[in-house]
Design a protein around this motif. Structure first.
Motif, short mmCIF file in Angstrom:
data_model
loop_
_atom_site.label_atom_id
_atom_site.label_comp_id
_atom_site.label_asym_id
_atom_site.label_seq_id
_atom_site.Cartn_x
_atom_site.Cartn_y
_atom_site.Cartn_z
N LEU A 1 32.45 71.92 38.84
CA LEU A 1 33.15 71.47 40.05
C LEU A 1 34.44 70.73 39.68
CD1 LEU A 1 30.28 70.35 42.48
CD2 LEU A 1 31.65 72.45 42.50
N ARG A 2 34.41 69.97 38.59
CA ARG A 2 35.63 69.29 38.12
C ARG A 2 36.67 70.32 37.68
NH1 ARG A 2 38.97 64.86 38.22
NH2 ARG A 2 40.66 65.63 36.89
N VAL B 1 37.85 68.94 45.35
CA VAL B 1 36.44 69.22 44.97
C VAL B 1 35.80 70.08 46.06
CG1 VAL B 1 34.15 68.18 44.70
CG2 VAL B 1 36.14 67.15 43.60
N VAL C 1 28.95 70.83 46.88
CA VAL C 1 28.34 69.51 46.76
C VAL C 1 27.27 69.31 47.84
CG1 VAL C 1 28.76 67.02 46.88
CG2 VAL C 1 30.37 68.51 45.67
N ALA D 1 38.11 71.94 40.66
CA ALA D 1 39.03 71.07 41.40
C ALA D 1 40.40 71.02 40.73
CB ALA D 1 38.43 69.67 41.51
N LEU E 1 33.08 64.19 37.87
CA LEU E 1 34.22 64.50 38.73
C LEU E 1 35.46 63.72 38.31
CD1 LEU E 1 32.60 64.75 42.30
CD2 LEU E 1 33.31 66.58 40.75
N TYR E 2 35.25 62.58 37.63
CA TYR E 2 36.40 61.79 37.20
C TYR E 2 36.88 62.15 35.81
CZ TYR E 2 36.68 58.74 41.23
OH TYR E 2 36.88 58.26 42.49
N LEU F 1 40.70 65.20 43.26
CA LEU F 1 39.41 64.91 43.88
C LEU F 1 39.32 65.46 45.29
CD1 LEU F 1 38.50 61.32 42.65
CD2 LEU F 1 37.47 63.52 42.03
N PHE G 1 28.42 69.93 37.91
CA PHE G 1 29.56 69.09 38.25
C PHE G 1 30.70 69.21 37.24
CE2 PHE G 1 28.99 66.93 42.20
CZ PHE G 1 27.67 67.22 42.50
#
Lengths: 603, 441
Positions: free
Chosen positions: B430-431, B12, B17, B434, B68-69, B9, B427
């Motif tokens: 983005l995950r 990220v 964002v 990351a 993101l999780y 995280l 997103f």
């Protein structure tokens, strides 16, 4: 194989598109003003501020014409949201079909959906007040005020005239008008359009995000409207109303003029109508109805009807002959009824009595002396040409056969036939006095309008001159009439010659005269009757007069179609009008009742 | 594992964002202005578009957090399932969807609607990435090309049936992805050539020209004559200036391309004039600045351009654009939201917005390139290409460089489906980004 370098190509494409769009925006927003101007044209409304049209008062300050605010219900289609059409129709009083066709019209050429169009025109203030409170529920609908003319006295329809939306033909000739503008169509409204109209103003406004109209640049660009100029008309509203009453159920007209100024005191054309009929939503239907009425109420008989004058023309004949010296007041002519008929018992009158008796042979003789003056002894045909020319010159100076320079639109000239007229009719040297003698008693080809008849009475009242009849005495309160109405036109007849004619006219109204019915106790009226033959129908009754004899305040011409003797019908009307004007009462109630009850419309 | 998650995280890409949050909030501001209703001035008023958009933003932020999780591997493994799920929704909407503006594109849920086509791009992106990153997929092979075309084409076909031509057009975006992964560049060039030639065909086909000897004929024949003359000139050129051993090939190329372009041009003209419905034809004419018969057919396009022009250099000021505040542009808060920005924030505001989008797209491309996993890289390109396509068509439409096609401006236009769809799309990437250092494949 590795394609990593293709990243550059793709980034390049994205960047190029970004740059192209930026350039396009530069052109739309910065370089090119076209789109911006279109935006301004759409959002910054140029609101025309209509000046209120000038009011018209009568000579005693009574309001004749004023303005009334009405409301047009407008729709701006782009702002309309779906709404309860049933409730809306009920509110504004339209049928569903009328509403849908109105909405459709508002978006079809030349209307566009971002400009307002009328849905209902000319609602009265109470009608609009009833719906205005509910109107907020219907975005896109709103009312705009307009002004209409109203005529509180309901008199003088043709004299005052009417106002309506400008038509295509007028629009092409008058570039400073726009579609939908109002313009005077007849009468004073037309003649004094420039003065009454005022000057349009402009307000520049835009609507902010609360929907409130605000001034652009704090109103610095605005141009204020200049109110129309008020007019003081020459007519006397009470006299006009009384004249219209007397003329009810009759065809004909009354013209009353103040001799010293040429101011028209009353101008009645019968049958008449309420001028308020030609205003607002009902105008179209009412206009069609009036226009197709067989009694022709839209025809102004006082200024447009061209009649044979009949016996009243003998007054002009007398004066012309006296001025030319072809007769004197003492001249006697035998009443020889062989050539031309006569009436009454007389045989060898002098001028005064010939006028009183309206002796036809006498005036045949008078005009013969004028026309056959022996000016060219070689031929009576040539002689008549010279004589008629001289005669015509004098007659025209009374205002006959030409446009009186009046401010009433559409006046007719009448006809005073001259040499060229008869040459055309009979051929050169094919006519002599014996051919044209009917002119001598106001018959034959002679045509004059009632306002010209009244003008003759003015000339006699003034003993030799007249001022062009006009209907507006002050432009702007306390102002002056137009310059041309301050000018005296001289007839070229010496004042001395009028004495005998005026005396004769007094006798016409006196005991035994043809207009004895017109006699008033305290006011000396000088008049002359006429009875114009009109085979096979009844004769037209004619009377011209002025009063009082020594200090004339009013001159009149009354013409009643198909009524009979001038002395029986036209003279009493004139007499009552004079009494009404000078004393504000009418004493002879029996005579008044007789006139009011007479009906000649079906003759 | 927990520790690993925390480390991930922290990686990220907060720049992206931030751009995302900026776009979403700036978009919301402009929706407020475009849909502003003086009787409902409260920005959280649920009865108005801006109030509802606030709700969509909250949901989207939540979805973003959830993405993101997620485990990046999850998207790779379930790509086919996700794809299948959205395709199923697309099929279902044709059956039970409610019809809005003549297209069955929406599931009605109470007063809200869900537009599955806005989400289906995620499935296509994931499955396409998975397929391209699989061993054996090479764009040299026809098989690979056909499978990729199938993955893209199947949902596109379902959307075409709705019919929602605008959303279908955005699927063209995947061409860029495939180009990056090895599809011949000729596809791009032929595509560009086809656009130019198509425009010429439409313009000439709409009118008539007086030909010598043949009289009044459809203008398309002028194009035919020109192409034929060019072909003849090409043959003459080849005969005189090219060495003989190359001539045969060039003759073939000229012959095939001439016939192909003639067929293409005639069919484009035929389709536009005879197959398309009149309102589609009008939209194309409006974009090409050609005369339109029906009064008002170019209303939206005209009003959009006027609104943009009204902005000038510095704009009319927030909540003060006369064209925007007086609702000259219909439904401005959806597909025409860019015009509100352009009017109230001016040329500079428009530049900032377009620049932000271009930077976002380039940033995503660069991020895609730093991936170790081909899956993540391809997916990154999918995201960038879809954003690019929407920007290209949506802004192009507002400024009169593209036909009026109803597709939203990402993060900006009013609408829950599009905002959530784009949020998920971004997103997920983005995950994946990351996680780039966690994965060694």
């Amino acid at each position: 194989m590795n394609f990593d370098s293709r990243r550059i190509t793709i980034i390049l494409i994205v960047s190029v598109i970004g740059i192209i769009y930026a350039l396009r925006l530069l052109s739309l927003q910065v370089i090119n003003d076209e789109w911006k101007n279109q935006g301004v044209a759409l959002t910054e409304k140029e609101v025309i501020v209509y000046p209120s049209r000038g009011l018209i008062y009568d000579r005693k300050g009574r309001l004749l014409v004023t303005n009334q605010t009405v409301y047009d219900l407008m729709v701006l289609p782009k702002d309309v949201k779906p709404f309860d059409t049933t409730a809306f129709c009920k509110l504004v009083g339209l049928s569903y079909e009328e509403l849908t066709s109105g909405l459709k019209k508002a978006v079809s050429w030349p209307n566009v959906k971002y400009k307002p169009s009328p849905i209902i025109k000319q609602m009265t203030p109470p009608e609009y007040a009833r719906i205005s409170e509910e109107l907020y529920k219907y975005p896109g609908f709103f009312g705009t005020p307009r002004t209409l003319r109203i005529y509180p006295q309901s008199i003088g329809a043709l004299l005052l005239g009417d106002v309506a939306e400008i038509d295509k033909g007028e629009l092409e000739q008058k570039p400073d008008y726009r579609r939908g503008d109002y313009i005077g169509k007849s009468g004073i409204e037309k003649a004094y359009e420039e003065e009454l109209r005022g000057t349009r103003g402009v307000r520049y406004v835009f609507r902010d995000n609360l929907g409130i109209e605000r001034n652009v640049a704090e109103g610095k660009l605005d141009v204020a409207a200049v109110e129309g100029t008020d007019l003081i008309a020459t007519i006397d509203a009470e006299l006009q109303r009384y004249g219209e009453e007397l003329m009810q159920n009759k065809r004909g007209c009354i013209v009353a003029i103040e001799p010293s100024t040429g101011e028209v005191l009353a101008l009645v054309s019968a049958p008449t109508y309420d001028p308020n009929l030609l205003v607002g939503r009902t105008r179209g239907n009412n206009f069609r109805a009036l226009n197709s009425d067989l009694q022709k109420p839209l025809f102004n008989r006082a200024t447009q009807a061209q009649y044979r004058p009949g016996s009243i023309f003998k007054l002009a004949q007398s004066l012309t002959a006296l001025q030319l010296g072809t007769i004197t007041p003492q001249t006697r002519i035998v009443c020889n009824r062989g050539i031309i008929g006569c009436h009454g018992s007389h045989s060898n009158d002098d001028l005064e009595m010939a006028i009183v008796h309206s002796c036809n042979p006498y005036f045949r003789g008078v005009m013969q002396r004028v026309v056959e003056g022996d000016r060219d002894p070689s031929s009576r045909f040539k002689d008549a040409r010279i004589g008629l020319d001289i005669w015509q010159g004098y007659i025209k100076r009374f205002g006959f056969g030409s446009n009186l320079k009046t401010d009433i639109p559409g006046v007719k000239t009448g006809l005073v036939p001259g040499v060229s007229y008869y040459d055309k009719w009979y051929g050169e040297l094919q006519w002599a006095y014996s051919t044209i003698y009917s002119l001598s008693i106001g018959e034959g080809e002679m045509l004059i309008t009632p306002i010209q008849m009244c003008n003759l009475a003015c000339v006699i009242a003034n003993r030799g001159w007249y001022v062009s009849p006009h209907t507006v005495k002050q432009i702007g309160n306390g102002g002056k009439p137009r310059d041309e109405f301050l000018v005296r036109y001289d007839t070229g007849i010496d004042t001395a010659h009028f004495r005998v004619v005026v005396d004769a006219m007094e006798k016409v109204v006196g005991p035994g005269g043809t207009a004895n019915r017109a006699k008033l106790k305290d006011i000396v009226i000088c008049g002359k009757t006429g009875t114009v033959q009109n085979e096979p129908k009844e004769d037209h009754a004619v009377f011209v007069c002025f009063a009082p004899k020594d200090d004339p305040k009013i001159a009149m011409a009354v013409y009643v179609e198909n009524a009979g003797f001038g002395g029986t019908w036209a003279a009493p009307i004139a007499s009552m009008m004079i009494e009404k004007y000078l004393t504000d009462t009418v004493s002879n109630k029996a005579e008044e009742k007789r006139i009011l009850e007479a009906n000649f419309l079906d003759r | 594992m927990k520790n690993q998650q925390n480390i991930t995280l922290t990686r990220v890409d907060w720049t992206t964002v931030s751009i995302y949050i900026f776009l979403v909030l700036f978009g919301w501001m402009n929706i407020y202005s475009a849909a502003y209703d003086a009787s409902h001035p409260f920005i959280f008023d649920f009865s108005k578009e801006y109030g509802r958009q606030f709700l969509f933003i909250l949901i989207s932020f939540f979805l973003a957090l959830v993405m993101l999780y997620m485990e990046g591997d999850f998207f790779n493994k379930l790509a086919l399932f996700i794809y299948g799920f959205f395709v199923l929704l697309l099929a279902l909407v044709l059956v039970v969807g409610k019809e809005v503006n003549g297209a069955k594109a929406w599931f009605g849920v109470g007063s809200f609607g869900i537009q599955p086509s806005e989400f289906s791009k995620i499935g296509v992106g994931l499955l396409l990435s998975k397929y391209i990153s699989s061993t054996g997929a090479k764009f040299k092979n026809w098989k690979t090309r056909l499978v990729a075309a199938g993955i893209i084409g199947f949902p596109a076909l379902l959307i075409l049936i709705q019919p929602d031509v605008g959303s279908v057009l955005t699927f063209v975006a995947f061409i860029f992805v495939m180009y990056r992964e090895g599809l011949s560049g000729n596809v791009l060039i032929i595509g560009l050539g086809a656009i130019v030639f198509g425009v010429l065909s439409i313009v000439s086909g709409a009118g008539t020209i007086d030909f010598p000897f043949f009289g009044e004929q459809n203008g398309i024949y002028l194009l035919v004559v020109i192409v034929t003359i060019l072909a003849i000139l090409g043959i003459v050129f080849v005969r005189n200036f090219i060495v003989p051993r190359n001539r045969k090939l060039l003759y073939w190329i000229i012959a095939v391309s001439t016939v192909a372009s003639l067929l293409f041009s005639l069919s484009v003209s035929y389709i536009v004039e005879n197959v398309l419905e009149s309102h589609h034809r009008e939209r194309i004419y409006v974009m090409l600045s050609m005369p339109v018969e029906r009064e008002g057919a170019d209303y939206n396009s005209q009003m959009a351009k006027i609104t943009v022009g009204s902005g000038g250099v510095f704009g009319q000021g927030y909540l003060q654009g006369p064209m925007t505040q007086n609702n000259y542009v219909p439904e401005q808060w959806t597909d025409f939201i860019f015009s509100a920005v352009a009017e109230e924030w001016g040329f500079f505001g428009s530049l900032v917005l377009i620049g932000t989008f271009v930077l976002l797209i380039i940033r995503i491309i660069n991020m895609a390139e730093r991936q170790r996993s081909q899956f993540s890289r391809v997916y990154g390109y999918c995201v960038a290409s879809i954003f690019f396509m929407h920007l290209l068509i949506n802004v192009g439409m507002v400024i009169g460089l593209a036909p009026i096609i109803g597709i939203p401006l990402p993060f900006f236009s009013y609408g829950g489906s599009s905002l959530m769809g784009f949020t998920l799309l971004l997103f997920i990437f983005l995950r994946l980004d990351a996680e780039r250092l966690n994965i060694f494949r």
